[in-house]
Design an enzyme around this catalytic site. Structure first.
Site, PDB file in Angstrom:
ATOM      1  N   GLY A  48       0.772  -1.244   0.000  1.00 40.48           N
ATOM      2  CA  GLY A  48       0.000   0.000   0.000  1.00 40.48           C
ATOM      3  C   GLY A  48       0.798   1.285   0.000  1.00 40.48           C
ATOM      4  O   GLY A  48       0.313   2.319  -0.443  1.00 40.48           O
ATOM      5  N   ASP A 106      -4.698   2.272  11.009  1.00 43.39           N
ATOM      6  CA  ASP A 106      -6.085   2.035  11.419  1.00 43.39           C
ATOM      7  C   ASP A 106      -6.057   1.636  12.904  1.00 43.39           C
ATOM      8  O   ASP A 106      -6.008   2.491  13.779  1.00 43.39           O
ATOM      9  CB  ASP A 106      -6.640   0.952  10.486  1.00 43.39           C
ATOM     10  N   LYS A 134      -6.707   6.995  10.937  1.00 41.15           N
ATOM     11  CA  LYS A 134      -8.075   6.997  11.480  1.00 41.15           C
ATOM     12  C   LYS A 134      -7.970   7.228  12.981  1.00 41.15           C
ATOM     13  O   LYS A 134      -7.848   6.260  13.756  1.00 41.15           O
ATOM     14  CB  LYS A 134      -8.770   5.658  11.191  1.00 41.15           C
ATOM     15  N   ARG A 168      -5.983   0.313  -5.914  1.00 40.63           N
ATOM     16  CA  ARG A 168      -4.756   1.035  -5.518  1.00 40.63           C
ATOM     17  C   ARG A 168      -4.409   2.148  -6.498  1.00 40.63           C
ATOM     18  O   ARG A 168      -3.767   3.133  -6.130  1.00 40.63           O
ATOM     19  CB  ARG A 168      -3.569   0.067  -5.453  1.00 40.63           C
TER      20      ARG A 168
HETATM   21  P1  IMP Z   1      -3.904  -1.604  11.125  1.00 41.91           P
HETATM   22  O1  IMP Z   1      -2.917  -2.702  11.412  1.00 41.91           O
HETATM   23  O2  IMP Z   1      -5.273  -1.890  11.685  1.00 41.91           O
HETATM   24  O3  IMP Z   1      -3.405  -0.221  11.488  1.00 41.91           O
HETATM   25  O4  IMP Z   1      -4.179  -1.605   9.587  1.00 41.91           O
HETATM   26  C1  IMP Z   1      -3.216  -1.359   8.711  1.00 41.91           C
HETATM   27  C2  IMP Z   1      -3.484  -1.990   7.379  1.00 41.91           C
HETATM   28  O5  IMP Z   1      -4.861  -2.357   7.166  1.00 41.91           O
HETATM   29  C3  IMP Z   1      -3.167  -0.973   6.346  1.00 41.91           C
HETATM   30  O6  IMP Z   1      -1.804  -1.003   5.984  1.00 41.91           O
HETATM   31  C4  IMP Z   1      -4.086  -1.374   5.208  1.00 41.91           C
HETATM   32  O7  IMP Z   1      -3.470  -2.368   4.431  1.00 41.91           O
HETATM   33  C5  IMP Z   1      -5.281  -1.959   5.893  1.00 41.91           C
HETATM   34  N1  IMP Z   1      -6.376  -0.971   6.028  1.00 41.91           N
HETATM   35  C6  IMP Z   1      -6.836  -0.389   7.153  1.00 41.91           C
HETATM   36  N2  IMP Z   1      -7.833   0.470   6.894  1.00 41.91           N
HETATM   37  C7  IMP Z   1      -8.018   0.426   5.543  1.00 41.91           C
HETATM   38  C8  IMP Z   1      -8.931   1.097   4.643  1.00 41.91           C
HETATM   39  O8  IMP Z   1      -9.785   1.937   5.014  1.00 41.91           O
HETATM   40  N3  IMP Z   1      -8.802   0.784   3.329  1.00 41.91           N
HETATM   41  C9  IMP Z   1      -7.890  -0.099   2.854  1.00 41.91           C
HETATM   42  N4  IMP Z   1      -7.022  -0.758   3.659  1.00 41.91           N
HETATM   43  C10 IMP Z   1      -7.098  -0.491   4.991  1.00 41.91           C
HETATM   44 MG    MG Z   2      -1.082  -1.795   4.040  1.00 44.88          MG
END
Ligand code: IMP
Ligand code: MG
Length: 179
Positions: A48, A106, A134, A168
């Site tokens: 990403g 996130d 977020k 993407r």
């Molecule tokens: P975290 O580990 O919950 O912080 O999430 C991180 C990963 O989840 C990011 O690098 C994204 O790959 C995916 N992710 C989280 N939120 C989104 C979103 O709204 N759209 C797309 N991918 C997301």
């Molecule tokens: Mg990611």
């Protein structure tokens, strides 16, 4: 920009490409100011981060290095649940100023794993730069030092972010339409 369908879900324009670019301008200036003198190592988290890493790099008039890693998650044989592993890291981390580059933070579980793995290698400092954050969801103690834009707790795609592999390449950011 108009609505798009990716697999089974619909998305509508949310943040325009020009607005996103302006936000990246601002965050890039902050990064450049902080790392002007210490040759930082930027570590983009694939897949990403490719868009933000590229946009950030071309705005930085400083001497720096960029490399990319992947995070592989799998369920270990022990009962501790999901295990994460950093793949592809070849650079020497000891003594370096490392900036992890992410598409979105996130829950923060991903950056928490990455930061833990990097800390074991004794960097001079670790910072996080993310295109999106977020804040309503993120509750970890690790500071997300550089953020281009904060968004509400909605699912988004575009500019590196995907829905099951698709989206993407969309310019700007699109939000999911719930219907
Ligand atoms: P975290 O580990 O919950 O912080 O999430 C991180 C990963 O989840 C990011 O690098 C994204 O790959 C995916 N992710 C989280 N939120 C989104 C979103 O709204 N759209 C797309 N991918 C997301
Ligand atoms: Mg990611």
């Amino acid at each position: 920009m108009k609505k798009v369908t990716l697999h089974d879900k619909h998305f509508e324009p949310f943040i325009g490409a020009a607005e996103l670019a302006a936000a990246i301008d601002v965050v890039a200036e902050k990064v450049a100011a902080k790392y002007a003198d210490n040759v930082p190592l930027f570590l983009g988290v694939l897949n990403g981060s490719y868009f933000f890493a590229s946009e950030l790099m071309k705005r930085l008039p400083i001497t720096c290095e960029i490399s990319f890693v992947k995070v592989a998650s799998y369920h270990g044989t022990v009962s501790s649940g999901t295990v994460s592993q950093l793949i592809g890291l070849q650079e020497r981390i000891a003594g370096r100023h490392v900036v992890v580059v992410e598409d979105i933070v996130d829950t923060g579980n991903t950056i928490e794993h990455i930061v833990e793995a990097l800390r074991e290698k004794s960097p001079a400092s670790i910072a996080i730069a993310s295109l999106l954050l977020k804040p309503d969801v993120y509750k970890k103690d690790i500071p997300v030092d550089f953020v281009a834009m904060e968004i509400p707790n909605i699912f988004v795609v575009g500019s590196g972010l995907d829905h099951d592999g698709l989206g993407r390449n969309l310019p700007g950011i699109y939000r999911i339409v719930n219907n």
